[in-house]
Design a protein around this motif. Structure first.
Motif, PDB file in Angstrom:
ATOM      1  N   PRO A  48     -28.898   6.338 -28.512  1.00 22.80           N
ATOM      2  CA  PRO A  48     -28.993   7.713 -29.029  1.00 22.80           C
ATOM      3  C   PRO A  48     -29.172   8.759 -27.936  1.00 22.80           C
ATOM      4  CG  PRO A  48     -30.977   6.466 -29.580  1.00 22.80           C
ATOM      5  CD  PRO A  48     -29.970   5.484 -29.085  1.00 22.80           C
ATOM      6  N   VAL A  49     -29.897   8.418 -26.856  1.00 20.33           N
ATOM      7  CA  VAL A  49     -30.095   9.383 -25.762  1.00 20.33           C
ATOM      8  C   VAL A  49     -28.788   9.598 -25.008  1.00 20.33           C
ATOM      9  CG1 VAL A  49     -31.228   9.734 -23.524  1.00 20.33           C
ATOM     10  CG2 VAL A  49     -32.563   8.987 -25.505  1.00 20.33           C
ATOM     11  N   MET A  50     -28.054   8.519 -24.740  1.00 15.99           N
ATOM     12  CA  MET A  50     -26.784   8.645 -24.028  1.00 15.99           C
ATOM     13  C   MET A  50     -25.801   9.501 -24.822  1.00 15.99           C
ATOM     14  SD  MET A  50     -23.417   7.466 -24.046  1.00 15.99           S
ATOM     15  CE  MET A  50     -23.426   5.940 -24.982  1.00 15.99           C
ATOM     16  N   LEU A  51     -25.700   9.255 -26.122  1.00 17.46           N
ATOM     17  CA  LEU A  51     -24.781  10.038 -26.960  1.00 17.46           C
ATOM     18  C   LEU A  51     -25.228  11.498 -27.052  1.00 17.46           C
ATOM     19  CD1 LEU A  51     -24.163   7.468 -29.842  1.00 17.46           C
ATOM     20  CD2 LEU A  51     -22.537   8.160 -28.072  1.00 17.46           C
ATOM     21  N   SER A  52     -26.546  11.719 -27.130  1.00 13.17           N
ATOM     22  CA  SER A  52     -27.063  13.094 -27.179  1.00 13.17           C
ATOM     23  C   SER A  52     -26.743  13.850 -25.902  1.00 13.17           C
ATOM     24  CB  SER A  52     -28.581  13.073 -27.412  1.00 13.17           C
ATOM     25  OG  SER A  52     -28.899  12.497 -28.655  1.00 13.17           O
ATOM     26  N   THR A  92     -25.074  13.686 -41.253  1.00 17.14           N
ATOM     27  CA  THR A  92     -26.365  13.860 -40.585  1.00 17.14           C
ATOM     28  C   THR A  92     -27.448  13.066 -41.311  1.00 17.14           C
ATOM     29  OG1 THR A  92     -26.852  15.842 -41.897  1.00 17.14           O
ATOM     30  CG2 THR A  92     -25.823  16.174 -39.729  1.00 17.14           C
ATOM     31  N   ARG A  93     -28.537  12.796 -40.575  1.00 20.39           N
ATOM     32  CA  ARG A  93     -29.744  12.238 -41.183  1.00 20.39           C
ATOM     33  C   ARG A  93     -30.879  13.211 -40.899  1.00 20.39           C
ATOM     34  NH1 ARG A  93     -30.143   7.405 -43.424  1.00 20.39           N
ATOM     35  NH2 ARG A  93     -32.403   7.321 -43.135  1.00 20.39           N
ATOM     36  N   VAL A  94     -31.560  13.634 -41.956  1.00 19.03           N
ATOM     37  CA  VAL A  94     -32.595  14.660 -41.822  1.00 19.03           C
ATOM     38  C   VAL A  94     -33.819  14.263 -42.622  1.00 19.03           C
ATOM     39  CG1 VAL A  94     -30.935  16.526 -41.480  1.00 19.03           C
ATOM     40  CG2 VAL A  94     -31.682  15.956 -43.795  1.00 19.03           C
ATOM     41  N   ASN A 112     -38.473  11.923 -36.872  1.00 14.77           N
ATOM     42  CA  ASN A 112     -39.708  12.099 -36.096  1.00 14.77           C
ATOM     43  C   ASN A 112     -39.981  10.910 -35.186  1.00 14.77           C
ATOM     44  OD1 ASN A 112     -40.022  14.542 -37.293  1.00 14.77           O
ATOM     45  ND2 ASN A 112     -41.931  14.078 -38.349  1.00 14.77           N
ATOM     46  N   TYR A 113     -39.616   9.712 -35.650  1.00 16.76           N
ATOM     47  CA  TYR A 113     -39.844   8.509 -34.849  1.00 16.76           C
ATOM     48  C   TYR A 113     -39.023   8.566 -33.560  1.00 16.76           C
ATOM     49  CZ  TYR A 113     -40.161   3.562 -33.575  1.00 16.76           C
ATOM     50  OH  TYR A 113     -40.380   2.382 -32.909  1.00 16.76           O
ATOM     51  N   LEU A 114     -37.786   9.072 -33.664  1.00 14.90           N
ATOM     52  CA  LEU A 114     -36.954   9.200 -32.467  1.00 14.90           C
ATOM     53  C   LEU A 114     -37.580  10.175 -31.476  1.00 14.90           C
ATOM     54  CD1 LEU A 114     -34.329   8.579 -30.928  1.00 14.90           C
ATOM     55  CD2 LEU A 114     -33.247  10.457 -32.191  1.00 14.90           C
ATOM     56  N   SER A 115     -38.015  11.333 -31.959  1.00 13.41           N
ATOM     57  CA  SER A 115     -38.606  12.345 -31.076  1.00 13.41           C
ATOM     58  C   SER A 115     -39.880  11.832 -30.418  1.00 13.41           C
ATOM     59  CB  SER A 115     -38.909  13.620 -31.865  1.00 13.41           C
ATOM     60  OG  SER A 115     -37.721  14.203 -32.362  1.00 13.41           O
ATOM     61  N   GLN A 116     -40.734  11.186 -31.215  1.00 15.33           N
ATOM     62  CA  GLN A 116     -41.999  10.694 -30.684  1.00 15.33           C
ATOM     63  C   GLN A 116     -41.791   9.562 -29.681  1.00 15.33           C
ATOM     64  OE1 GLN A 116     -43.984   9.647 -34.323  1.00 15.33           O
ATOM     65  NE2 GLN A 116     -44.297  11.782 -34.925  1.00 15.33           N
ATOM     66  N   LEU A 162     -25.464  16.509 -28.772  1.00 11.20           N
ATOM     67  CA  LEU A 162     -25.676  16.441 -30.213  1.00 11.20           C
ATOM     68  C   LEU A 162     -27.078  16.888 -30.619  1.00 11.20           C
ATOM     69  CD1 LEU A 162     -24.030  12.972 -30.953  1.00 11.20           C
ATOM     70  CD2 LEU A 162     -22.991  15.241 -31.156  1.00 11.20           C
ATOM     71  N   ARG A 163     -27.167  17.457 -31.803  1.00 14.95           N
ATOM     72  CA  ARG A 163     -28.464  17.705 -32.424  1.00 14.95           C
ATOM     73  C   ARG A 163     -29.042  16.360 -32.862  1.00 14.95           C
ATOM     74  NH1 ARG A 163     -24.712  21.391 -34.610  1.00 14.95           N
ATOM     75  NH2 ARG A 163     -25.127  23.584 -34.091  1.00 14.95           N
ATOM     76  N   ARG A 164     -30.344  16.319 -33.062  1.00 15.14           N
ATOM     77  CA  ARG A 164     -30.996  15.076 -33.472  1.00 15.14           C
ATOM     78  C   ARG A 164     -30.403  14.534 -34.761  1.00 15.14           C
ATOM     79  NH1 ARG A 164     -37.337  15.154 -34.979  1.00 15.14           N
ATOM     80  NH2 ARG A 164     -36.494  16.470 -36.635  1.00 15.14           N
ATOM     81  N   SER A 165     -30.211  15.415 -35.747  1.00 18.06           N
ATOM     82  CA  SER A 165     -29.674  14.972 -37.041  1.00 18.06           C
ATOM     83  C   SER A 165     -28.256  14.443 -36.898  1.00 18.06           C
ATOM     84  CB  SER A 165     -29.692  16.136 -38.041  1.00 18.06           C
ATOM     85  OG  SER A 165     -28.901  17.216 -37.568  1.00 18.06           O
ATOM     86  N   GLU A 166     -27.506  14.965 -35.917  1.00 17.10           N
ATOM     87  CA  GLU A 166     -26.124  14.546 -35.729  1.00 17.10           C
ATOM     88  C   GLU A 166     -26.024  13.162 -35.097  1.00 17.10           C
ATOM     89  OE1 GLU A 166     -24.157  19.018 -35.189  1.00 17.10           O
ATOM     90  OE2 GLU A 166     -24.599  17.794 -33.413  1.00 17.10           O
TER      91      GLU A 166
END
Length: 371
Positions: free
Chosen positions: A194-198, A228-230, A296-300, A203-207
């Motif tokens: 997810p970090v590499m793609l971002s 998206t996932r929100v 939130n789990y991804l951000s944390q 990309l936005r987190r939801s994207e």
């Protein structure tokens, strides 16, 4: 205010009011709207609101409290805006706007510009940023605009209130060296994908969390940002859910997939499914348990990884800014950056990243020097 709700009967909307007779006994009153059910829910909700207000006034009440009106307005907005937008509206209205005005017993008809101004001043004095106060203003202004349209008040007093000035936002971002160091340290970690793609696609987190295998076309080398996932509220609980609606039309975009990215995703597919074809609705980015990642789990987890590996702390969203800064530093035109990031307008991109166009400023300086 008089309680009431909408009810469908024989294909038409009816208003049902909960009244009390002189003895205090509860009774219901049905009022025909003469509106067919299909396509008329919004208009029926407006008639319900007007009727409840009129009955409250006819009973000799002191008038509808502004706090109660805001709650009623909030209810009408649920069907008009996205779940995430509604959640942000609800937080502001229920946790801040309503308690302040209810405590002062200010009615909708008695609301003055000085009352609204006092609310903004109170927020600023308590340490709330001017940009956040502008979000409060947007809610109040929109609600009062609807009140004027429904003939509940004569004018929108928020029009004449002095709003705080917006503070320009300067994005934070990693340098090229920091970005590569981050990716190197992430190798083998579930966060790497997810970090590499971002980073690569901005990309936005939801994207990034919403990328499904149906979004990947290896035959033509493209990746579609279409899902998206929100986080949104369901029955009072915040849950992570997927949806096919994007933040705006420009957010739905098809991006090229270089061979290096395709190779990474092909390997991910082989490791996860072998020779089988992945279910199209399955997500690319999964947590260590093999499940879709909660926002939130991804951000944390990202924040904790930076701390554990002594990397400069930035937000997950700053990976998007890093992508933009790297493009601009290589003299990529802003219009192309806008399309890559999925901004709705070029002005959005310019407002955020114009300060990064240092190379063009150097060229201008050389031109003036020659002159």
């Amino acid at each position: 205010m008089i309680a009431g709700h909408l009810q469908q009967k024989k294909g038409y909307w009816y208003i049902v009011l909960n009244l009390h007779d002189e003895a205090g006994k509860r009774k219901t009153k049905w009022i025909a709207t003469h509106l067919p059910v299909p396509g008329n829910r919004k208009r029926a909700e407006e008639l319900l609101f007007q009727t409840r207000h009129q009955y409250a006034d006819s009973k000799g009440g002191s008038g509808l409290l502004f706090a109660d009106y805001m709650l009623q307005w909030l209810g009408t907005m649920k069907a008009k805006v996205s779940p995430t937008t509604y959640t942000s509206y609800r937080n502001l209205v229920e946790n801040s706007i309503c308690p302040y005005f209810r405590g002062r017993c200010i009615t909708l008809s008695g609301l003055r510009a000085s009352d609204v101004q006092g609310y903004y001043d109170n927020l600023l004095a308590s340490g709330v940023s001017s940009n956040t106060v502008l979000h409060h203003h947007a809610n109040i202004h929109k609600a009062l605009k609807d009140a004027v349209r429904l003939d509940l008040v004569d004018r929108n007093v928020a029009d004449i209130v002095e709003r705080p000035k917006k503070t320009p936002y300067i994005p934070r971002y990693y340098s090229l060296e920091e970005a590569n160091e981050l990716l190197d340290k992430l190798r083998g970690h579930w966060l790497w994908l997810p970090v590499m793609l971002s980073l690569f696609y901005g990309l936005r987190r939801s994207e990034v969390l919403g990328i499904q295998w149906r979004s990947i076309d290896f035959s033509v080398g493209t990746i579609q940002i279409q899902h998206t996932r929100v986080y949104q509220e369901v029955d009072g609980r915040k849950v992570s859910m997927g949806r096919d609606t994007m933040k705006q039309k420009a957010s739905c975009r098809t991006l090229p997939m270089p061979e290096e990215i395709a190779a990474v995703l092909q390997e991910e597919k082989r490791n996860r499914y072998g020779v089988e074809t992945p279910p199209p609705e399955n997500y690319l980015c999964l947590n260590p348990e093999g499940e879709p990642i909660a926002s939130n789990y991804l951000s944390q987890s990202f924040k904790q990884f930076l701390r554990d590996h002594s990397l400069r702390e930035i937000r997950l969203h700053d990976l998007r800014h890093t992508c933009a800064s790297l493009l601009i530093q290589k003299r990529t035109p802003l219009i192309e950056v806008q399309q890559w990031l999925g901004h709705s307008t070029l002005s959005t991109t310019a407002d955020l990243y114009a300060h990064l166009e240092y190379e063009t400023k150097l060229a201008s300086a050389q031109t003036l020097k020659k002159i």
